[in-house]
Design a protein around this motif. Structure first.
Motif, PDB file in Angstrom:
ATOM      1  N   ARG B  61       0.834  -1.235   0.032  1.00  0.00           N
ATOM      2  CA  ARG B  61       0.003  -0.277   0.031  1.00  0.00           C
ATOM      3  C   ARG B  61       0.872   1.502   0.180  1.00  0.00           C
ATOM      4  N   ARG B  62       2.021   1.068   0.359  1.00  0.00           N
ATOM      5  CA  ARG B  62       2.813   2.430   0.421  1.00  0.00           C
ATOM      6  C   ARG B  62       3.416   2.910  -0.859  1.00  0.00           C
ATOM      7  N   THR B  63       3.486   1.895  -1.706  1.00  0.00           N
ATOM      8  CA  THR B  63       3.973   2.161  -2.946  1.00  0.00           C
ATOM      9  C   THR B  63       2.885   1.912  -4.227  1.00  0.00           C
ATOM     10  N   SER B 117       5.631  -0.686  -8.310  1.00  0.00           N
ATOM     11  CA  SER B 117       6.599  -0.566  -7.762  1.00  0.00           C
ATOM     12  C   SER B 117       7.467  -1.810  -7.520  1.00  0.00           C
TER      13      SER B 117
END
Lengths: 132, 445
Positions: B61-63, B117
């Motif tokens: 989720r961060r990327t 990513s």
């Protein structure tokens, strides 16, 4: 997310709401056009029970029966297709070199043109019975 | 998320996606036992695949990202489809079909977002599609070897015998094979083990052979023209591009010529015209069926024999014109998403839809819906033409773009990309969204 992105999203939402009456108007306009065709063919046919009544269809498409009328040498010159309630859903005019078709098969409930359903079904049954 | 977990999720996604491709193809095939198994498992496969991909997306989720304009274009398109329930002739159908399509688009978006990513993820997904295509090719061939009557549509007066393979008609499996062809070429051109590259070349040839044997003109054109997209997007010299393009065009011409070799059955001797009994004249369906009226010998006074030919449009052309006419009854906004209600009146045409995704969308959602779809597709793919993107595009994204173009070309001969239950719908949306994420992946790289 940029300001431009959110502005575009807001405009899109407003447009979507505005399209609803447009879509409904277009549906009504289409139905009016087809029903005008139904009335023309019914006027050309005249009374449903007449000597030129020549042929029938049973169980077409969404539960339609049809009556076909002869004109000259053409046994299928004019045709009206209807539901059991008498609601007219399709008409055909084959007096030319190609069929002219008016239809609300995609949305039968939008037709407000009716024939005498009981009479019309009786005519179909009479034509389709083995003795006729 | 740990690297091990990520790998496991990637493998699970790959396995499920490959199985889904096979299940979709077999679910309408001619082998009853396979058909029932595929139909019963398709829904579950799709749900489990969605959940696995969702877990992967949450882990990343961060990327995880998709391009904002892609999100807006696709979101706007789906919202418009939902909006159409307000004027749809079948509002319930519109909502149900939209929910199914939205699920597939969401799945494709989740896949594409993870790939931005983690490039290996995109490669694994494409390899999964390719593996599914490989199984479809192999299964079709094996079926032909052991039970050719189930794998071949017999010759008729209208057309020569046509290979159906695992699908229910000659065009069904061919759709998936056409989408697989550019992926196979992209993988064959990628650096890697010689055996893997040779396998991809073999799969490309086998897919082309089965499409040719199926005499599926739409799939033939889509499959080969999409190879040109790969040739011009994959990293290679101009000289190789020109040579590759010439080879693709030559191969297309050869395959098209091969489709003309088998012949249809000879036409039966014409019997002298006999008077129709009065009882049959009264039953108009026996003489002039409504489903076969336009182009009927009753009107044309000709024999009524229709022969399939390489360049002829025949009954399909009439049906397409008629479908457009029907759509012109409500040209701006259509009859509602999923509520096409195509009325077949065309002599020699045996389908319940216009067999053209663009015309089908026009009938359902009018010019506005069709335009929104084309805008969404343009937003997904046009950035790949930018010089700085093309200059750094990997074979993975070239393959995805080629496959997306194959899907768009297939839409000219099949109504499918707006139909979630169709064989090629899931692969199409996945490769389209994967290709759309190329610029983001390059930025990260």
């Amino acid at each position: 997310m940029t300001k431009r992105f959110w502005s575009a999203a807001a405009v899109a939402a407003a447009v979507l709401l505005a399209l609803i009456p447009v879509g409904r108007w277009e549906a009504h306009r289409h139905a009016r056009h087809e029903m005008a065709g139904f009335r023309r063919v019914l006027a050309a046919i005249g009374p449903l029970d007449q000597s030129s009544l020549d042929a029938y269809r049973i169980g077409i498409g969404p539960g339609l029966d049809c009556l076909l009328y002869k004109r000259g040498a053409n046994p299928y010159a004019l045709e009206v297709c209807f539901q059991a309630s008498g609601r007219v859903v399709e008409t055909y005019d084959r007096r030319g070199s190609s069929p002219k078709i008016w239809s609300l098969r995609e949305d039968p409930s939008s037709s407000s043109v009716f024939v005498d359903g009981r009479r019309a079904i009786a005519l179909v049954q009479r034509l389709s019975s083995p003795r006729s | 998320m740990s690297a091990t977990t990520r790998e496991r999720l990637a493998l699970a996604t790959a396995g499920l996606l490959a199985l889904l491709v096979v299940a979709d193809t077999a679910s309408s095939g001619s082998v009853r036992s396979l058909r029932m198994l595929a139909r019963n498992s398709r829904g579950a496969l799709l749900v489990v695949l969605f959940l696995v991909v969702l877990v992967a997306a949450i882990g990343a989720r961060r990327t995880w990202r998709i391009r904002p304009w892609v999100a807006l274009a696709l979101g706007g398109l789906l919202l418009f489809f939902l909006d159409s329930a307000a004027w749809s002739v079948l509002p319930g159908t519109t909502v149900k079909k939209l929910a199914a399509l939205a699920g597939i688009v969401a799945l494709a978006a989740l896949v594409a977002g993870v790939a931005t990513s983690w490039p290996r993820w995109g490669l694994v997904v494409l390899d999964a599609l390719l593996a599914g295509v490989g199984v479809v090719v192999a299964a079709g061939f094996i079926l032909w070897l052991f039970d050719s009557s189930s794998a071949v549509q017999p010759a008729s007066v209208q057309s020569a015998a046509r290979f159906t393979g695992l699908g229910h008609n000659p065009d069904a499996a061919a759709m998936v094979l056409a989408i697989g062809m550019p992926i196979a070429l992209a993988r064959a051109l990628s650096p890697g083990a010689r055996l893997a590259r040779a396998s991809c070349w073999a799969l490309l040839l086998a897919a082309a052979a089965e499409i040719t044997a199926a005499d599926s003109r739409g799939a033939l054109v889509a499959g080969f023209l999409s190879l040109l997209v790969v040739v011009w997007l994959a990293p290679m010299s101009l000289r190789r591009r020109i040579g590759g393009s010439a080879a693709v065009v030559a191969a297309l011409v050869v395959c098209a010529a091969i489709t003309t070799i088998p012949s249809a059955l000879p036409a039966p001797a014409t019997k002298p015209a006999q008077a129709i009994p009065k009882s049959d004249v009264a039953d108009a369906e026996k003489v002039l069926p409504l489903e076969q009226e336009i182009g009927s010998p009753w009107w044309t006074h000709r024999s009524g024999l229709l022969r399939r030919s390489l360049l002829g449009s025949g009954a399909r052309g009439s049906a397409l014109r008629g479908a457009i006419d029907q759509g012109l009854g409500r040209p701006a906004l259509g009859t509602g998403f999923g509520a096409e209600e195509f009325v077949n009146r065309y002599y020699g045409y045996n389908s319940g839809n216009p067999e053209d995704g663009y015309v089908g969308l026009f009938m359902q959602t009018g010019v506005v819906g069709l335009a929104l779809f084309l805008v969404a597709v343009g937003v997904c793919l046009l950035p790949l033409l930018r010089r700085r993107v093309r200059a750094r595009l990997s074979n993975t994204y070239a393959g995805a773009a080629g496959a997306a173009v194959a899907g768009l070309l297939l839409g000219l001969s099949q109504s499918y990309f707006h139909s979630a239950g169709n064989i090629a719908a899931v692969p199409f949306w996945i490769v389209l969204l994967l290709a759309s994420s190329a610029p983001l992946a390059l930025v990260d790289a």
